[in-house]
Motif scaffolding. Sequence first.
Motif, PDB file in Angstrom:
ATOM      1  N   GLY A 197       0.841  -1.101   0.143  1.00  8.36           N
ATOM      2  CA  GLY A 197      -0.080  -0.027  -0.167  1.00  8.36           C
ATOM      3  C   GLY A 197       0.769   1.301  -0.085  1.00  8.36           C
ATOM      4  N   LYS A 198       2.188   1.061  -0.133  1.00  9.36           N
ATOM      5  CA  LYS A 198       2.976   2.392  -0.034  1.00  9.36           C
ATOM      6  C   LYS A 198       3.889   2.327  -1.259  1.00  9.36           C
ATOM      7  CE  LYS A 198       2.986   2.374   5.167  1.00  9.36           C
ATOM      8  NZ  LYS A 198       3.866   2.235   6.289  1.00  9.36           N
ATOM      9  N   PHE A 199       4.260   3.745  -1.610  1.00  5.07           N
ATOM     10  CA  PHE A 199       5.166   3.923  -2.705  1.00  5.07           C
ATOM     11  C   PHE A 199       6.285   4.700  -2.177  1.00  5.07           C
ATOM     12  CE2 PHE A 199       1.489   2.922  -5.555  1.00  5.07           C
ATOM     13  CZ  PHE A 199       1.985   2.205  -6.240  1.00  5.07           C
ATOM     14  N   ASN A 200       7.543   4.819  -2.708  1.00  6.44           N
ATOM     15  CA  ASN A 200       8.662   5.700  -2.498  1.00  6.44           C
ATOM     16  C   ASN A 200       8.564   6.804  -3.462  1.00  6.44           C
ATOM     17  OD1 ASN A 200      11.087   6.890  -1.986  1.00  6.44           O
ATOM     18  ND2 ASN A 200      12.157   5.385  -2.638  1.00  6.44           N
ATOM     19  N   PHE A 201       8.015   7.852  -2.804  1.00  4.45           N
ATOM     20  CA  PHE A 201       7.729   9.085  -3.884  1.00  4.45           C
ATOM     21  C   PHE A 201       8.865   9.822  -4.098  1.00  4.45           C
ATOM     22  CE2 PHE A 201       3.272   8.221  -2.726  1.00  4.45           C
ATOM     23  CZ  PHE A 201       2.731   8.061  -3.802  1.00  4.45           C
TER      24      PHE A 201
END
Length: 289
Positions: A197-201
């Motif tokens: 559910g998480k991205f490294n922006f």
Amino acid sequence: MYKVSSAQKQYNTYTLSDDSTGSQIEVVPERGGIVTSWLINEQEVFYLDAERFTHPDLSVRGGNPILFPLCGNLPNDTYNVDGTDYKIKQHGFARELPWTATAQSASDCASVIVELSSNEQTKLVYPFDFHLAFTYALRGNTLEVRQEYKNLSSTPMPFSSGFHPYFLCGNKSKIAVDIPSVGYQDNRTKENFAFDGKFNFEQDEIDSVFGKLSSRSTSVTDNDRKLKIAIDYDDFYTYLVFWTVKGKDFYCLEPWSATRNSLNTKEYLTVLEPNASCTAVMQITANFF
């Protein structure tokens, strides 16, 4: 109260309005049949590179472009039909060609129908006769896009289709993504990753392809802009793509009927028999909170 109006700007632009929620959408048939703007109480939902939009020779970066007859790109932009190679650009030509508005209504919603047919230009890169009819319907804070794809050829017609919506965003670190899949492929490296559910922006680019979808709905909550986007789609759609670029105030959450290179791999490719048609529905709901 629903309203539909049109005005000549750089292109003839149709405005769909629902006064009960202060929701207003602009559709530009001539510029790829695209929705360019969505205001809810004067707050914009979509990102649009307005300068790029003014140049007819450039593809639109923003709004909700239509992808047809393929999603993504092909190796060397090439696929084969009955022993003949054809070259076609990424995401196809529907987003670049002029569509025609054929009907409008303000009865149970604000709606406009836009249509596109094959021509000699399209058959140079896609040797099939087809007719597309998309209905944009605005009701409250929901935009529904009803699609009909028809094969007018004497042979089976393969294709994939989808949308590439650009959503205006604030601080990306405050974005929460809910995608109904446990993993994705990074399109840049072709590596597979589990998804929590998480991205490294902080990456320069995120281009993630999600398959094996476990539900017919996905969403993004932008806690900076206080905006939740929910996208609902029917069984026609088999993949979701999340794409963004560092330093740009947009993200894209794209429903596709098939993934890249399906014209060659045949995976999830839709094939219509002569004179057959199929339909699909996609809805976007936007709520500021």
